[in-house]
Motif scaffolding. Structure first.
Motif, PDB file in Angstrom:
ATOM      1  N   UNK A 283      39.280  49.054  37.339  1.00 20.49           N
ATOM      2  CA  UNK A 283      40.635  48.557  37.616  1.00 20.49           C
ATOM      3  C   UNK A 283      41.480  49.632  38.274  1.00 20.49           C
ATOM      4  N   UNK A 284      41.339  50.894  37.851  1.00 24.34           N
ATOM      5  CA  UNK A 284      42.114  51.978  38.452  1.00 24.34           C
ATOM      6  C   UNK A 284      41.723  52.203  39.903  1.00 24.34           C
ATOM      7  N   UNK A 285      40.425  52.151  40.184  1.00 24.54           N
ATOM      8  CA  UNK A 285      39.966  52.348  41.564  1.00 24.54           C
ATOM      9  C   UNK A 285      40.435  51.202  42.448  1.00 24.54           C
ATOM     10  N   UNK A 286      40.260  49.962  41.981  1.00 21.64           N
ATOM     11  CA  UNK A 286      40.651  48.806  42.794  1.00 21.64           C
ATOM     12  C   UNK A 286      42.161  48.762  43.006  1.00 21.64           C
ATOM     13  N   UNK A 287      42.939  49.148  41.999  1.00 24.72           N
ATOM     14  CA  UNK A 287      44.399  49.163  42.146  1.00 24.72           C
ATOM     15  C   UNK A 287      44.828  50.143  43.226  1.00 24.72           C
ATOM     16  N   UNK A 288      44.086  51.249  43.368  1.00 26.51           N
ATOM     17  CA  UNK A 288      44.433  52.255  44.374  1.00 26.51           C
ATOM     18  C   UNK A 288      44.115  51.797  45.794  1.00 26.51           C
ATOM     19  N   UNK A 289      43.051  50.994  45.962  1.00 28.58           N
ATOM     20  CA  UNK A 289      42.660  50.585  47.320  1.00 28.58           C
ATOM     21  C   UNK A 289      43.171  49.203  47.691  1.00 28.58           C
ATOM     22  N   UNK A 290      43.711  48.472  46.737  1.00 27.75           N
ATOM     23  CA  UNK A 290      44.176  47.108  47.012  1.00 27.75           C
ATOM     24  C   UNK A 290      45.299  47.048  48.047  1.00 27.75           C
ATOM     25  N   UNK A 291      46.283  47.952  48.013  1.00 25.67           N
ATOM     26  CA  UNK A 291      47.370  47.846  49.008  1.00 25.67           C
ATOM     27  C   UNK A 291      46.868  47.916  50.448  1.00 25.67           C
ATOM     28  N   UNK A 292      45.900  48.805  50.714  1.00 28.76           N
ATOM     29  CA  UNK A 292      45.364  48.894  52.080  1.00 28.76           C
ATOM     30  C   UNK A 292      44.647  47.606  52.461  1.00 28.76           C
ATOM     31  N   UNK A 293      43.843  47.067  51.530  1.00 30.23           N
ATOM     32  CA  UNK A 293      43.135  45.810  51.809  1.00 30.23           C
ATOM     33  C   UNK A 293      44.112  44.673  52.045  1.00 30.23           C
ATOM     34  N   UNK A 294      45.203  44.657  51.276  1.00 29.19           N
ATOM     35  CA  UNK A 294      46.214  43.617  51.456  1.00 29.19           C
ATOM     36  C   UNK A 294      46.882  43.738  52.821  1.00 29.19           C
ATOM     37  N   UNK A 296      45.460  44.970  55.539  1.00 27.30           N
ATOM     38  CA  UNK A 296      44.469  44.512  56.520  1.00 27.30           C
ATOM     39  C   UNK A 296      44.452  42.987  56.563  1.00 27.30           C
ATOM     40  N   UNK A 297      44.514  42.381  55.385  1.00 24.25           N
ATOM     41  CA  UNK A 297      44.505  40.917  55.313  1.00 24.25           C
ATOM     42  C   UNK A 297      45.737  40.318  55.982  1.00 24.25           C
ATOM     43  N   UNK A 298      46.898  40.930  55.744  1.00 25.69           N
ATOM     44  CA  UNK A 298      48.144  40.427  56.338  1.00 25.69           C
ATOM     45  C   UNK A 298      48.139  40.556  57.847  1.00 25.69           C
ATOM     46  N   UNK A 299      47.579  41.654  58.347  1.00 23.06           N
ATOM     47  CA  UNK A 299      47.512  41.886  59.803  1.00 23.06           C
ATOM     48  C   UNK A 299      46.608  40.870  60.474  1.00 23.06           C
ATOM     49  N   UNK A 300      45.528  40.481  59.775  1.00 24.72           N
ATOM     50  CA  UNK A 300      44.556  39.552  60.340  1.00 24.72           C
ATOM     51  C   UNK A 300      45.056  38.123  60.429  1.00 24.72           C
ATOM     52  N   UNK A 301      46.139  37.817  59.709  1.00 28.43           N
ATOM     53  CA  UNK A 301      46.624  36.435  59.698  1.00 28.43           C
ATOM     54  C   UNK A 301      47.360  36.088  60.979  1.00 28.43           C
TER      55      UNK A 301
END
Length: 301
Positions: A283-294, A296-301
């Motif tokens: 959970x700590x690792x995913x919480x740290x990388x989630x903002x970047x993934x989000x 990327x997802x927003x840019x792709x829309x």
């Protein structure tokens, strides 16, 4: 002097920072000067080296008390396996010519197998060649890095589906946070006690093993939306990896690796390894990388 190859990566920069906090001189080895900015700020000497060029490796290890070696799989190459073998040949040649007193190589779970494990077979080859270097050697074998889920996080956030090559989805497998690997590597390099055996083999994974179902649930909890795990059928792997932009040779290394994973061949070599456990949670690792993934997802829309 402590020489850290791959010092700009997730593992290497943690090792370099830990050694600097311990007051040790660090030469951070990177591919280009831009990668050394953070490392220079914390007091590292910066060296540029190409692992395909034994002369640049020789310059980087000159005067070293200890060397931390990362030999990465060059996934952008048309033949990553052959390119990594050339890296191993060049690097080992330099180390044989000027062996440091202490050598730590970053390796993988499953590296004891000589064949049939895809990417991990290359780490077997690395370990085999490094046994000929006249150093007190440690092979630090790490479980699958939790950070690897960053590759499919944008899909999970956009579609609510987490694709997985781990079969079945309920299978619990070892994984580890890169920062825990880096911290342990520094700890082992600072351990100046004489080794009873060389190479010393040390394994590291997280306190708890996880399943793909748990990974999907954790992503969903962090993102505030439902995320379902999907077992990608074996027959679809090649097309999926090609669609992600991976070349045929690199995709084959990955499929062979996950075939070995799903057959239960990628695990700690329990009777040989000193076992260590990282405290950082998924959970700590995913919480740290989630903002970047989000983003990327927003840019792709």
């Amino acid at each position: 002097m402590f020489v850290i190859f791959g010092a700009a990566g997730h593992v290497g920069r943690v090792s370099a920072a830990a050694l600097r906090r311990a007051g040790r001189p660090v030469r951070a080895v990177v591919r280009n000067a831009d990668q050394g900015e953070f490392l220079a700020k914390i007091g590292c000497e910066i060296a540029l080296a190409d692992l395909l060029d034994a002369a640049t490796v020789a310059r980087a290890i000159e005067g070293a008390h200890a060397v931390q070696l990362l030999c990465p799989v060059p996934h952008a190459d048309t033949d990553p396996a052959q390119a990594m073998r050339r890296m191993i040949d060049a690097t080992v040649a330099a180390l044989r010519a000027d062996p440091p007193p202490r050598l730590l190589a970053l390796s993988d779970y499953g590296a004891e197998h000589p064949t049939g494990t895809g990417i991990t077979t290359l780490f077997h080859e690395l370990e085999t060649q490094l046994r000929s270097v006249d150093s007190q050697s440690t092979f630090l074998r790490a479980a699958e890095h939790m950070h690897n889920w960053a590759r499919v996080l944008p899909i999970a956030l956009a579609k609510g589906v987490l694709p997985s090559l781990h079969h079945p989805l309920s299978k619990r497998f070892p994984s580890v946070a890169a920062q825990d690997v880096g911290a342990l590597a520094a700890e082992l390099l600072l351990d100046d006690r004489a080794q009873r055996v060389s190479p010393r083999i040390v394994s590291i994974e997280s306190d708890e093993r996880v399943s793909t179902l748990e990974v999907a649930r954790t992503i969903g909890d962090l993102a505030g939306r439902a995320v379902a795990a999907r077992e990608v059928p074996r027959g679809e792997w090649a097309a999926m990896l090609a669609g992600a932009g991976l070349g045929e040779s690199y995709a084959r290394l990955i499929t062979d690796l996950y075939d070995a994973h799903n057959a239960g061949r990628i695990d700690v070599e329990a009777d040989v390894s000193e076992r260590r456990f990282g405290a950082t949670t998924l959970a700590e690792v995913l919480a740290a990388i989630l903002p970047h993934a989000a983003a990327v997802t927003a840019t792709a829309r």
